[in-house]
Design a protein around this motif. Structure first.
Motif, short mmCIF file in Angstrom:
data_model
loop_
_atom_site.label_atom_id
_atom_site.label_comp_id
_atom_site.label_asym_id
_atom_site.label_seq_id
_atom_site.Cartn_x
_atom_site.Cartn_y
_atom_site.Cartn_z
N ILE A 162 1.10 -1.65 -1.31
CA ILE A 162 0.63 -1.10 -2.60
C ILE A 162 -0.03 0.25 -2.39
N GLU A 220 -1.46 -5.30 0.47
CA GLU A 220 -2.33 -4.18 0.13
C GLU A 220 -1.83 -2.88 0.74
N GLN A 230 10.74 -1.54 -3.93
CA GLN A 230 10.24 -2.69 -4.68
C GLN A 230 11.17 -3.87 -4.56
#
Length: 163
Positions: free
Chosen positions: A48, A45, A10
């Motif tokens: 994620i 995307e 992250q």
């Protein structure tokens, strides 16, 4: 250990977005100076989805997963054959118990009939014994009066046969 790895991923992702570089460290600014939504060859995307997949693949036990039924659902899915076999055994057990109970009821009914038949046979035997006594037979003969039967006055003779 997974938490540290997730935090690092992250942080790297956030730093790359702030710097305007892609996830691999290359610049992502377009010629007119705007940042593109594509970070190198990976989109937001994709990142994620990868993180969600890693989260699903983690096999840590947590109270929320246990109470939510995730672990139980996975176990049941993996062991579906065993669950069906156990269900089949339960059905067979219940049906056999029902058949056994029916047979036990039938046995009790037949035993009751047997006891009643024995009592009736005992009563009939005692009535026959009472009516076939010599004194009762003689009193019946006297009452009817037309019989030529009488009790012999002489003792029985023993007949000997020579061989």
């Amino acid at each position: 250990m997974n938490n540290e790895k997730d935090i690092e991923l992250q942080d790297d992702f956030l730093n790359a977005v702030e710097d305007g570089t892609d996830y691999a460290g290359e610049a992502t600014k377009t010629p007119n100076g705007n940042q593109s939504s594509v970070l190198g060859n990976k989109t937001i995307e994709d990142v994620i989805q990868r993180e969600a997949k890693e989260e699903q693949d983690s096999s840590t036990f947590s109270i929320s997963k246990t109470l939510g039924g995730v672990i139980i659902a996975r176990f049941v899915q993996k062991q579906m054959g065993l669950v069906l076999l156990i269900c089949a055994f339960i059905i067979v057990y219940i049906s056999n118990r029902y058949v056994c109970q029916k047979k036990m009821v039938e046995i009790d009914r037949l035993e009751t009939r047997l006891v009643e038949a024995r009592y009736k046979a005992t009563v009939c035997t005692s009535i026959l014994t009472e009516k076939s006594r010599e004194s009762n037979i003689m009193s019946m003969l006297k009452n009817y009066g037309d019989s030529t039967l009488a009790i012999p006055q002489d003792p029985p003779y023993l007949i000997r046969v020579e061989e």
